[in-house]
Design a protein around this motif. Sequence first.
Motif, PDB file in Angstrom:
ATOM      1  N   VAL A 105     -12.476   7.296  21.927  1.00 51.57           N
ATOM      2  CA  VAL A 105     -13.009   7.478  20.581  1.00 51.57           C
ATOM      3  C   VAL A 105     -12.788   6.171  19.818  1.00 51.57           C
ATOM      4  CG1 VAL A 105     -12.805   8.820  18.453  1.00 51.57           C
ATOM      5  CG2 VAL A 105     -12.401   9.919  20.654  1.00 51.57           C
ATOM      6  N   ASP A 106     -13.830   5.705  19.131  1.00 49.64           N
ATOM      7  CA  ASP A 106     -13.687   4.466  18.345  1.00 49.64           C
ATOM      8  C   ASP A 106     -12.943   4.756  17.059  1.00 49.64           C
ATOM      9  OD1 ASP A 106     -14.769   2.483  19.825  1.00 49.64           O
ATOM     10  OD2 ASP A 106     -16.840   2.932  19.209  1.00 49.64           O
ATOM     11  N   VAL A 107     -11.793   4.146  16.923  1.00 46.34           N
ATOM     12  CA  VAL A 107     -11.018   4.352  15.702  1.00 46.34           C
ATOM     13  C   VAL A 107     -10.927   3.028  14.971  1.00 46.34           C
ATOM     14  CG1 VAL A 107      -8.816   5.079  14.742  1.00 46.34           C
ATOM     15  CG2 VAL A 107      -9.629   6.081  16.881  1.00 46.34           C
ATOM     16  N   GLU A 108     -11.340   3.032  13.717  1.00 46.86           N
ATOM     17  CA  GLU A 108     -11.229   1.793  12.958  1.00 46.86           C
ATOM     18  C   GLU A 108     -10.670   2.080  11.572  1.00 46.86           C
ATOM     19  OE1 GLU A 108     -13.992  -1.851  11.389  1.00 46.86           O
ATOM     20  OE2 GLU A 108     -14.895  -0.418  12.792  1.00 46.86           O
ATOM     21  N   PHE A 109      -9.544   1.439  11.290  1.00 48.37           N
ATOM     22  CA  PHE A 109      -9.005   1.538   9.935  1.00 48.37           C
ATOM     23  C   PHE A 109      -9.492   0.328   9.159  1.00 48.37           C
ATOM     24  CE2 PHE A 109      -5.660   3.638  12.551  1.00 48.37           C
ATOM     25  CZ  PHE A 109      -5.891   4.929  12.089  1.00 48.37           C
ATOM     26  N   TYR A 110     -10.100   0.571   8.018  1.00 47.47           N
ATOM     27  CA  TYR A 110     -10.623  -0.559   7.244  1.00 47.47           C
ATOM     28  C   TYR A 110      -9.481  -1.258   6.516  1.00 47.47           C
ATOM     29  CZ  TYR A 110     -13.401  -3.218   3.921  1.00 47.47           C
ATOM     30  OH  TYR A 110     -13.947  -4.243   3.169  1.00 47.47           O
ATOM     31  N   GLU A 111      -9.413  -2.563   6.735  1.00 50.28           N
ATOM     32  CA  GLU A 111      -8.370  -3.340   6.061  1.00 50.28           C
ATOM     33  C   GLU A 111      -8.979  -4.562   5.397  1.00 50.28           C
ATOM     34  OE1 GLU A 111      -5.801  -4.148   9.366  1.00 50.28           O
ATOM     35  OE2 GLU A 111      -4.746  -2.238   9.172  1.00 50.28           O
ATOM     36  N   GLY A 112     -10.295  -4.520   5.202  1.00 48.51           N
ATOM     37  CA  GLY A 112     -11.029  -5.708   4.750  1.00 48.51           C
ATOM     38  C   GLY A 112     -10.912  -5.991   3.265  1.00 48.51           C
ATOM     39  N   ARG A 172     -17.520   7.746   5.554  1.00 47.07           N
ATOM     40  CA  ARG A 172     -16.830   6.734   4.749  1.00 47.07           C
ATOM     41  C   ARG A 172     -15.822   5.996   5.623  1.00 47.07           C
ATOM     42  NH1 ARG A 172     -11.739   7.337   2.439  1.00 47.07           N
ATOM     43  NH2 ARG A 172     -10.619   9.243   2.972  1.00 47.07           N
ATOM     44  N   LYS A 173     -15.249   4.926   5.068  1.00 41.68           N
ATOM     45  CA  LYS A 173     -14.245   4.167   5.809  1.00 41.68           C
ATOM     46  C   LYS A 173     -12.900   4.880   5.735  1.00 41.68           C
ATOM     47  CE  LYS A 173     -16.121  -0.487   5.187  1.00 41.68           C
ATOM     48  NZ  LYS A 173     -17.336  -0.262   4.371  1.00 41.68           N
ATOM     49  N   TRP A 174     -12.119   4.729   6.802  1.00 39.01           N
ATOM     50  CA  TRP A 174     -10.773   5.312   6.842  1.00 39.01           C
ATOM     51  C   TRP A 174      -9.790   4.225   6.402  1.00 39.01           C
ATOM     52  CZ3 TRP A 174      -8.752   8.052  11.952  1.00 39.01           C
ATOM     53  CH2 TRP A 174      -7.645   8.863  11.634  1.00 39.01           C
ATOM     54  N   VAL A 175      -9.281   4.370   5.200  1.00 34.88           N
ATOM     55  CA  VAL A 175      -8.305   3.409   4.668  1.00 34.88           C
ATOM     56  C   VAL A 175      -6.988   4.159   4.495  1.00 34.88           C
ATOM     57  CG1 VAL A 175      -7.673   1.966   2.703  1.00 34.88           C
ATOM     58  CG2 VAL A 175     -10.044   2.046   3.477  1.00 34.88           C
ATOM     59  N   VAL A 176      -5.953   3.689   5.159  1.00 32.10           N
ATOM     60  CA  VAL A 176      -4.706   4.450   5.136  1.00 32.10           C
ATOM     61  C   VAL A 176      -3.704   3.839   4.159  1.00 32.10           C
ATOM     62  CG1 VAL A 176      -5.062   5.215   7.503  1.00 32.10           C
ATOM     63  CG2 VAL A 176      -3.687   3.184   7.072  1.00 32.10           C
ATOM     64  N   PRO A 177      -2.830   4.668   3.593  1.00 23.70           N
ATOM     65  CA  PRO A 177      -1.783   4.131   2.718  1.00 23.70           C
ATOM     66  C   PRO A 177      -0.952   3.113   3.494  1.00 23.70           C
ATOM     67  CG  PRO A 177      -1.327   6.442   3.301  1.00 23.70           C
ATOM     68  CD  PRO A 177      -2.725   6.129   3.758  1.00 23.70           C
ATOM     69  N   GLY A 178      -0.553   2.059   2.795  1.00 22.51           N
ATOM     70  CA  GLY A 178       0.113   0.953   3.470  1.00 22.51           C
ATOM     71  C   GLY A 178      -0.827  -0.247   3.545  1.00 22.51           C
ATOM     72  N   THR A 179      -2.126   0.007   3.329  1.00 18.58           N
ATOM     73  CA  THR A 179      -3.102  -1.088   3.359  1.00 18.58           C
ATOM     74  C   THR A 179      -3.073  -1.820   2.017  1.00 18.58           C
ATOM     75  OG1 THR A 179      -4.492   0.368   4.696  1.00 18.58           O
ATOM     76  CG2 THR A 179      -5.500  -1.661   3.877  1.00 18.58           C
ATOM     77  N   PRO A 180      -2.752  -3.123   2.030  1.00 18.20           N
ATOM     78  CA  PRO A 180      -2.673  -3.859   0.767  1.00 18.20           C
ATOM     79  C   PRO A 180      -4.028  -3.963   0.074  1.00 18.20           C
ATOM     80  CG  PRO A 180      -1.702  -5.113   2.600  1.00 18.20           C
ATOM     81  CD  PRO A 180      -2.425  -3.953   3.187  1.00 18.20           C
ATOM     82  N   ASP A 181      -3.984  -3.983  -1.217  1.00 17.01           N
ATOM     83  CA  ASP A 181      -5.138  -4.239  -2.091  1.00 17.01           C
ATOM     84  C   ASP A 181      -6.213  -3.155  -2.101  1.00 17.01           C
ATOM     85  OD1 ASP A 181      -3.904  -6.678  -2.638  1.00 17.01           O
ATOM     86  OD2 ASP A 181      -4.897  -7.631  -0.916  1.00 17.01           O
ATOM     87  N   LEU A 182      -6.069  -2.131  -1.275  1.00 19.10           N
ATOM     88  CA  LEU A 182      -7.104  -1.079  -1.253  1.00 19.10           C
ATOM     89  C   LEU A 182      -6.547   0.248  -1.774  1.00 19.10           C
ATOM     90  CD1 LEU A 182      -8.806  -1.845   2.202  1.00 19.10           C
ATOM     91  CD2 LEU A 182      -9.545  -2.550  -0.078  1.00 19.10           C
TER      92      LEU A 182
END
Lengths: 612, 350
Positions: free
Chosen positions: A429-436, A452-462
């Motif tokens: 399964v393609d898993v991508e966490f957005y960190e851009g 939508r994009k999967w952005v997880v807590p811990g990701t700076p600035d998002l």
Amino acid sequence: MSDNKTNILEIESAVVRFVGDSGDGMQLTGNQFTDTSAVSGNDVVTFPDFPAEIRAPAGTVGGVSGFQVNFSSNPVTSHGDAPDALVAMNPAALIMNVKDLKHGGLLVVNSDSFGAIDLRKAGIESNPLENDTVLHETYQVVEVGMTSLVQKALEEIDLKASDKKRCKNFFALGLMYWVYDRSLEFSKNWIKKKFAKKPILIEANTIALEAGYAYGETIELFNNRYTIKSNDMPSGTYRQVTGNSALAYGLTTATFSSGLKLVYGSYPITPASDILHELAKLKHYDVRTVQAEDEIASIGVALGASYAGSLGVTATSGPGLCLKTEFVGLAAMVELPLVIVNVQRGGPSTGLPTKTEQSDLMLAMYGHNGEISVPVIAPKSPVDCFYTAREAVRIAVEYMTPVIVLSDGFVANSSDLWRVPDIKTLDKVDVEFYEGDAEGYEVFARDEKGARKWVVPGTPDLQHTLTGLEHNTLGDISYDGENHQKMTLERAEKIKNIAKSLPSLEVMGPDSGDVLVIGWGGTYGSICAAIKELRKTHKTLSYTHLTHLNPLHNDLEALMSRFKKVVVVEINLGQLHKILRSEFAIDAELICKIEGKPFLVSELVNSISEYL
Amino acid sequence: MSEKKYTKKDFTADKLVKWCPGCGDYAILAAVQKTMADLGRPKEQQVVISGIGCSSRFPIYMDTHGFHTIHGRAPSVATGVKVANPDLDIWLVTGDGDGLSIGGNHLLHAIRRNVNMVVLLFNNKVYGLTKGQYSPTSEVDTVTKSTPYGSIDEPINPLSFALSAGATFVARTYDTNPKHMQHVFSEARNHRGLSFIEIYQNCVIFNDGAHDNVLERTIRSERLVELMNGEKLIFGKEKDKCLVFEGLELAVKNVADVNEADIVTHETAQASPTYAKILADLQGADVPSPIGIFRQVERPVYNDAVIQQTEDVKEKYGMGDLQNLLNGNASWEVKSDAHPIEEEFTTFTP
């Protein structure tokens, strides 16, 4: 090898049912018989059937536990209708099951458990072995004093009398191995492993097993013995697997090979608990299990885990899904991946906890407040639970959505022979966490699939806050009517898009004709067997089995339109039937029953025939 | 990463705060933002999780990661977050209705598991967002829209509840004392385990003066006793009153009337929670309300144990091998030239 002159007949397949008290070890006996048959090269399908009470008063009809296996030199899909042989350990088990036995079938009873007290516990006055002439005329009755024979065989063993009695299930197993010309090796090895810490039990159970076999050999009580040829099976690794285990393996392989942690929140409930038991062992596969305080918390834990970048999974049965529905709505609203397994059982309310049913389809499809669409998929067999679990993970992650898997008690507890796949051949399964870039990041901006994009807590600035309140594309709370309509439609469209990723429907029989039978979920085995039977004389009969209930396959409407009649088969009062009628405005027919049991093949042959 | 210097503004979302003017929540929001800035831990690691209610709008106004979930269930979501990623700092915001009524069960279990997070329970003794019904912390005889003849059920004491559930850090503070709030929040964050804080909070619309019986300015110094570890329980404007044990109860005495040795010395780390429970039960017109840290002890932390157990199993069995998992321990090999049985289904082409 023997002086016993009993004929050995070669037959294609047989159905054997072991029945006894909940404490008699019938599930174990049935499983051993199944494994031995499978190892000897037969295809197998099993059906365990047991009461909700762990140990209902011994000897009563309420405590009868049974295990049926269909084994064959050809592929089998159903657990078989009427048993060819029935092994009954007590009067209650006998009277509850004998009506299912084929006329002329073999009935093996433990005659030691037919005393006055045993009969009273079973609620009968006269001893059927002594007084029921019809019984003796209808079946080939073989009375074996198993309890006393086992005690005699174990005379030299230093065990309490009560422990010796407990070995009688291995005696029964050994006897049936003799009847079906099976080797004792598999079970002997199993006993060695199982009781490795108690050598005395290895000895006792092995002696009991051998004594049963030898008893068949010595006493000329049986008209015939049987042998079933091996299947010509392709190379590979084979095993028996239950639906619940296969489901746990499906979840684990899908996440582990994709680099995702699996967090499984669960509250014990029959018949889903075995998934928790299986996953709890797999910590070294990055599986973390939380036995939560209740059904609601268990899905809360799973959703929290998905929010934090693991895949959250929870499993339950009907009443538990009722409790989880508010969280299902939240997961759909904040668009996080989540897998919710519902191992359906007889309902409503507490219903029939250990019996099977398909009556939660409407709950899964529509049991949400507000306009929200949740993908629903259903495994068709124990082995298919593996692939369905993987499909659930794929949909959840690719489309950022909760997915409901509708298993059922039959599929969950029964087992199939499984040619184990090479793990390298399974898709990841393609898993991508957005960190851009934070510049231009919008929480609910969508890709071409609508996800939508999967952005997880811990990701700076998002940094952003998810909410179950209606929100706009930026993720900000919005009570604006136009925005609500837009977001509602976007969420619905996303789920519809899943249909584009599905392979075409599979059809047994021609792709146009007189009657198209449609099934879903755990009825597959019985329907398959019935259709194969009917197609011998009705070439214009076809069958398709739905694995995806929401969204439905895009080509379903076209397929249905090519048949004069569509007949839906399900174990409820017509839930898929209603959905197809309302979705496609077609005049579909319905075959249904709601007895807590899978369809018999013969029942389906009869009821489908009415439309031919 | 943690070198970065933050100010309160770094934790303030660019959103209009929609609490009623004069609501105690504003001061609590500011105190949390200030505390986070002072602690200087990475902003992206701060996660605010809430349920439903006025207080639960909190994460919307924070420039951190946040999740505004459903009514009462935030502790379960927070537990899942911690199990998935124990490195995150969790701030769980709840109210007396969210945390002690609909979510009482989840709060109980988060506390007994000792999940490492800070729980801020805003206690205003009323349901605000649904416009003013009595709550599980309202005193008997509280007249509201849903209890026109007065409420008849006994209130629950949040701190007694937390202590009974086995909380390892229990404190109380109040919305009009920013310094005290920041001190307590900061200590709570630095505690390993679940830190439970009851915040006396005022609801200007539906229960104005909710805590005036102890917080009203003119009587406050006579009605509050501040808990300081290792210090005597002395209070009053003139520091002339104290608490001494009379049997299993704390009684108010004049300092002048007792031996100094008899005045209770506050100890937060007592092995038994009994003393903290006696403090928590100090309620009523004749006794002061304690504020500060009631109890702080060490106990295994759930999310640490989850990781430890995972590591132990990996150490024992090695990293999992999926093929082994699928094969299981009762499989067998077949070697033959046979082909798989031909599929009896064909693919439909419309």
